[in-house]
Design an enzyme around this catalytic site. Sequence first.
Site, PDB file in Angstrom:
ATOM      1  N   ASP A 161       0.771  -1.238   0.000  1.00  0.00           N
ATOM      2  CA  ASP A 161       0.000   0.000   0.000  1.00  0.00           C
ATOM      3  C   ASP A 161       0.810   1.301   0.000  1.00  0.00           C
ATOM      4  O   ASP A 161       0.566   2.182  -0.799  1.00  0.00           O
ATOM      5  CB  ASP A 161      -0.948   0.025   1.205  1.00  0.00           C
ATOM      6  CG  ASP A 161      -1.852  -1.198   1.247  1.00  0.00           C
ATOM      7  OD1 ASP A 161      -1.537  -2.208   0.594  1.00  0.00           O
ATOM      8  OD2 ASP A 161      -2.872  -1.143   1.944  1.00  0.00           O
ATOM      9  N   GLU A 385       0.994  -9.207  11.587  1.00  0.00           N
ATOM     10  CA  GLU A 385       0.853  -8.849  10.171  1.00  0.00           C
ATOM     11  C   GLU A 385       2.233  -8.613   9.545  1.00  0.00           C
ATOM     12  O   GLU A 385       2.507  -9.044   8.437  1.00  0.00           O
ATOM     13  CB  GLU A 385      -0.001  -7.577  10.070  1.00  0.00           C
ATOM     14  CG  GLU A 385      -0.328  -7.158   8.651  1.00  0.00           C
ATOM     15  CD  GLU A 385      -1.223  -5.920   8.596  1.00  0.00           C
ATOM     16  OE1 GLU A 385      -1.500  -5.323   9.662  1.00  0.00           O
ATOM     17  OE2 GLU A 385      -1.650  -5.555   7.487  1.00  0.00           O
TER      18      GLU A 385
HETATM   19  C1  GLC Z   1      -3.013  -4.428   3.528  1.00  0.00           C
HETATM   20  C2  GLC Z   1      -1.824  -4.979   2.770  1.00  0.00           C
HETATM   21  C3  GLC Z   1      -2.311  -5.853   1.624  1.00  0.00           C
HETATM   22  C4  GLC Z   1      -3.206  -6.943   2.199  1.00  0.00           C
HETATM   23  C5  GLC Z   1      -4.322  -6.368   3.078  1.00  0.00           C
HETATM   24  C6  GLC Z   1      -5.049  -7.438   3.846  1.00  0.00           C
HETATM   25  O1  GLC Z   1      -3.787  -3.604   2.751  1.00  0.00           O
HETATM   26  O2  GLC Z   1      -0.989  -3.970   2.299  1.00  0.00           O
HETATM   27  O3  GLC Z   1      -1.237  -6.410   0.922  1.00  0.00           O
HETATM   28  O4  GLC Z   1      -3.737  -7.714   1.190  1.00  0.00           O
HETATM   29  O5  GLC Z   1      -3.789  -5.475   4.015  1.00  0.00           O
HETATM   30  O6  GLC Z   1      -4.161  -8.193   4.612  1.00  0.00           O
END
Ligand code: GLC
Length: 418
Positions: A161, A385
């Site tokens: 992101d 995460e």
């Molecule tokens: C965030 C991450 C993305 C992922 C999402 C759900 O947006 O950057 O890569 O898919 O979270 O985990």
Amino acid sequence: MSAELDVKAQSILRGNDRGGYTVPTAGLYPYQWNWDSAFAAWGFSTFDIDRAWEEVETLFSGQWPNGMVPHILFHKDDPGYFPGPNVWGAEHKGPIPSSGISQPAVAATMIRKIWERDRAAGETRLLELLPKMKAWHKWYMDWRTVDGAVVVTHPWEAGRDNCADWDSAMAMIDPQGVGDYTRRDTGHVDPSMRPTKADYDRYIWLVQRGKRLDWDDAAMAEDRPFAVADPTLTFILLRANRDLAHMAEAMGEDRSEIDGWSKALEGGAETLRNPDSGIFDAINLRSGEHTGHVTSASFLCWYARLDDPRMREELAESFASCRYPIPSLELSSPDFDGMRYWRGPTWAIMNAMIAMGLTDMGYADEAAKLREVTGDLIAEHGFAEYFHPDTGQPAGGGTFTWTAAVWLAWASPNAEGA
Ligand code: GLC
């Protein structure tokens, strides 16, 4: 110890199961995310192969008629998440309310892994999914490639992101008229670990533009305000095409069209090589400039089965730079921020893909080392995460689906490995 962690990882997948699909983590991400689900399926395949197939089948049940598989499927509305279905305005575009963009095409590679675990159990299911995967990859080739490299049209599409590769392109956007909105992510997680307000204004502004253009591919492709040729999407799609062609052939189908896509992407990958450093990075297509950032996506070249001596040197440097490689941005960069999402932290899924590539290319030592440090990272710091690459401090959401999944399928000492 590792057996206990295996049990814990399985219980995380079960706990994040919402019936046919998993959420990345409760609260912060309450829907089905595209590449998260592909990893979840890989994790499930280690103890429940039927559930693994179901995960990817549910993902493809949200495929749009144009072939696109959305980055989020909003199966059930959840007010705890922003931007939700009404902000995207794409409810009428596909069978399930969804976002209007896609995410890295990891699914074919994970589907191959699941199928190879038990071919007999998977054959009919694979046959059903083959044309769907092919339509998705074709959509990428038709609508998201420039000179053979895959282009990100919204930072969320590459799954990284707020990474530094977008900075110059984001700075060229003036998010005028974006209006007021309330973020939900910073209510779940410390704001210092999340993208900034300047980033968010541009994310939302780009979503508003897509909605205005009704997510029409041709209209969206004109005068793109944000367009970055990206190693994540390019290497991952190239690898996915190779796996898809292999599966198609095994099922008696013609693979030549898919092989043609791989050829085009091989050429595109070469354009991502920075002429000054020799490293794969991204290109801001609006300025024509390479971004110059060494990120974890740079090391996905082997995953795409492209060999590269220069990148192996760089890998050795990355290993030496911190306790828990591979950082999402090199530590020597002035933009490095070890706790902020894609601007420094280590992500277990990226490590799993990098190691998968290293194994395939015969670099067993590096692959083993990466597996060991990732295993230590998770064992010592939990199923977060993402993690600080030096201290290992866990960050973002906890009890995270894809971290549990890559533990089970790869990082656990009891796993088969990539
Ligand atoms: C965030 C991450 C993305 C992922 C999402 C759900 O947006 O950057 O890569 O898919 O979270 O985990």
